[in-house]
Design a protein around this motif. Structure first.
Motif, PDB file in Angstrom:
ATOM      1  N   HIS B  68     -48.910  33.032  19.427  1.00 35.38           N
ATOM      2  CA  HIS B  68     -49.533  32.356  20.270  1.00 35.38           C
ATOM      3  C   HIS B  68     -51.245  33.538  19.988  1.00 35.38           C
ATOM      4  CE1 HIS B  68     -48.595  29.644  23.355  1.00 35.38           C
ATOM      5  NE2 HIS B  68     -47.514  29.912  22.653  1.00 35.38           N
ATOM      6  N   TRP B  71     -52.381  31.495  17.060  1.00 28.80           N
ATOM      7  CA  TRP B  71     -53.663  30.764  16.893  1.00 28.80           C
ATOM      8  C   TRP B  71     -54.731  31.437  17.672  1.00 28.80           C
ATOM      9  CZ3 TRP B  71     -48.887  27.274  19.566  1.00 28.80           C
ATOM     10  CH2 TRP B  71     -48.218  26.651  19.067  1.00 28.80           C
ATOM     11  N   ASP B  72     -54.608  32.066  18.462  1.00 27.74           N
ATOM     12  CA  ASP B  72     -56.197  32.369  19.667  1.00 27.74           C
ATOM     13  C   ASP B  72     -57.181  33.078  18.510  1.00 27.74           C
ATOM     14  OD1 ASP B  72     -55.603  32.108  21.737  1.00 27.74           O
ATOM     15  OD2 ASP B  72     -54.126  33.777  22.248  1.00 27.74           O
ATOM     16  N   THR B  73     -57.199  33.583  17.323  1.00 29.28           N
ATOM     17  CA  THR B  73     -58.062  33.778  16.425  1.00 29.28           C
ATOM     18  C   THR B  73     -58.522  32.501  15.604  1.00 29.28           C
ATOM     19  OG1 THR B  73     -55.998  33.504  14.154  1.00 29.28           O
ATOM     20  CG2 THR B  73     -57.241  35.949  15.925  1.00 29.28           C
ATOM     21  N   GLY B  74     -57.988  31.509  15.898  1.00 28.87           N
ATOM     22  CA  GLY B  74     -58.595  29.468  15.500  1.00 28.87           C
ATOM     23  C   GLY B  74     -57.515  29.413  14.008  1.00 28.87           C
ATOM     24  N   LEU B  77     -53.684  26.241  13.858  1.00 27.79           N
ATOM     25  CA  LEU B  77     -53.142  25.089  15.085  1.00 27.79           C
ATOM     26  C   LEU B  77     -53.787  23.784  13.748  1.00 27.79           C
ATOM     27  CD1 LEU B  77     -56.388  26.556  16.921  1.00 27.79           C
ATOM     28  CD2 LEU B  77     -54.116  25.977  17.680  1.00 27.79           C
ATOM     29  N   GLU B  78     -53.074  23.413  13.327  1.00 25.81           N
ATOM     30  CA  GLU B  78     -53.579  22.159  12.260  1.00 25.81           C
ATOM     31  C   GLU B  78     -51.710  21.814  12.782  1.00 25.81           C
ATOM     32  OE1 GLU B  78     -55.636  19.970  11.117  1.00 25.81           O
ATOM     33  OE2 GLU B  78     -56.778  21.842  11.085  1.00 25.81           O
ATOM     34  N   LYS B  79     -52.085  20.493  12.485  1.00 27.66           N
ATOM     35  CA  LYS B  79     -50.679  19.799  13.462  1.00 27.66           C
ATOM     36  C   LYS B  79     -49.265  20.122  12.477  1.00 27.66           C
ATOM     37  CE  LYS B  79     -49.567  14.710  13.869  1.00 27.66           C
ATOM     38  NZ  LYS B  79     -50.469  13.722  14.851  1.00 27.66           N
ATOM     39  N   ALA B  82     -48.003  23.851  12.994  1.00 26.17           N
ATOM     40  CA  ALA B  82     -47.627  24.121  13.996  1.00 26.17           C
ATOM     41  C   ALA B  82     -46.599  23.953  13.732  1.00 26.17           C
ATOM     42  CB  ALA B  82     -48.643  23.074  15.280  1.00 26.17           C
TER      43      ALA B  82
END
Lengths: 260, 112
Positions: B68, B71-74, B77-79, B82
């Protein structure tokens, strides 16, 4: 608040089975959620034995064929039949998708069709999306400017600037993403949901828009934005292959960056 | 979806584990009688079973939490990314769990 059972009047009863016509060769069972608000009865699951040879290859073709040949009262939304209007979004074999772009061949076993999850049902496969559209309107999805436009031409963008909004702007508002999101199921009265937030992001990063600060202010709220817990269902189901989860993460990042 | 549900459940489980730690701390502060009783209760087989659960919860929640943070750094997040990281989380948390169990109970690194 989380609810783990459907309300008493929403529990699904066993429905009617419509047998395939004699001489049908490629029969598939299509099980469809039926609800008629005028009957006062609970929803039920009807089974239609469909000769898949009698219609086109997509789930929408099956629905149209059933409505035409078997039960004209079957109610669903559809328009473009090519994945651009977003009308025929429904839950097919457990996944939110567009009936018109889902080939029956890709589905295992019986075809099971329900309306989009956790929305009030108007009739059969038609969900009430009033609140969903109101949330879209709440992010002010239009260009906001302070400075006057050039007198002799439009507000121009570079190719790179356009590419930033190219994908987010391709959203068709079918509501597959928002209605696949547990956070949205449980907090939709205050959480905007992935579709509205993707729209917000599309305008925040638009190089021509001059209300970026106000837009971010509107989202800086424990519920509107921060109910997103990166569950990723939105990105998983999007029939246009867009990425609301990343858009939301980018908005969160911008909110952090502007305070530091 | 699955990784998210597991993250919630393990997080809730860890909060229950914290209650047990609070009990242990109060017992330690409460003098030799309370200490002896706590030592007896906390070494019951049932308690040990609970520790295994806690180790599983801790390992998973820690690794998923790191995912997480990334993810919070961007990033990631591609499908497809992930999907892949979900398997990495599963593998890494099992590995971490085995390391903890080995160190804590099987005497790894600590000759008795």
């Amino acid at each position: 608040m989380a609810e783990f059972r459907l309300p008493r009047n929403s529990r699904i009863a066993r429905g009617v089975t419509h047998a395939a016509a004699a001489g049908a060769t490629q029969v598939r069972a299509v099980r469809i959620y039926r609800f008629n608000p005028d009957s006062g009865e609970n929803p039920r699951l009807d089974t239609f034995e469909l000769d898949t040879k009698s219609c086109g290859p997509m789930v929408l073709d099956a629905l149209i064929q059933i409505k035409a040949a078997t039960d004209s009262s079957l109610t669903f939304r559809r328009s473009c039949r090519e994945g651009i209007c977003g009308s025929c979004a429904m839950n097919i074999n457990g996944v939110n998708r567009l009936a018109c772009t889902t080939p029956m061949q890709e589905l295992q076993g019986d075809i099971r069709i329900y309306p989009l999850p956790h929305m009030p049902v108007v009739k059969d496969l038609v969900p009430d999306l009033t609140h969903f559209y109101a949330q879209y309107a709440a992010v002010k999805p239009w260009l906001q400017t302070r400075t006057p436009a050039p007198p002799d031409r439009e507000r121009l963008q570079s190719k790179e600037e356009q590419e930033k909004i190219d994908r987010p702007a391709a959203c068709i508002l079918c509501a597959c993403c928002s209605t696949a999101c547990p956070s949205y199921w449980w907090n939709s009265e205050r959480y905007l949901g992935p579709a509205a937030l993707l729209a917000a992001y599309r305008w925040i990063i638009d190089s021509r828009d001059e209300a970026t600060g106000e837009r971010l202010d509107e989202l800086e709220d424990p519920f509107r934005l921060y109910r997103c817990h990166t569950i990723m269902n939105c990105t998983d189901v999007c029939p246009k292959d867009l990425n609301p989860a990343r858009a939301i993460a980018e908005i969160k990042k911008m909110l952090v960056e502007r305070t530091s | 979806m699955v990784t998210s549900i597991l993250n919630r459940f393990t997080g809730a489980g860890l909060s229950v584990g914290l209650l047990l730690m609070v009990y242990w701390l109060t017992a330690v502060a409460g003098g030799p009688v309370a200490q002896a009783r706590a030592a007896r209760i906390l070494s019951l087989p049932v308690a040990k079973l609970f520790y295994v659960g806690l180790v599983i919860a801790f390992s998973y929640h820690l690794i998923a939490g790191i995912r997480h943070l990334v993810w919070d750094t961007g990033r990631g997040l591609e499908k497809s990314q992930a999907r892949r990281s979900a398997w990495w989380v599963a593998a890494a948390s099992v590995a971490l769990m085995l390391v903890i169990i080995y160190c804590a109970w099987l005497g790894g690194g600590h000759p008795r």
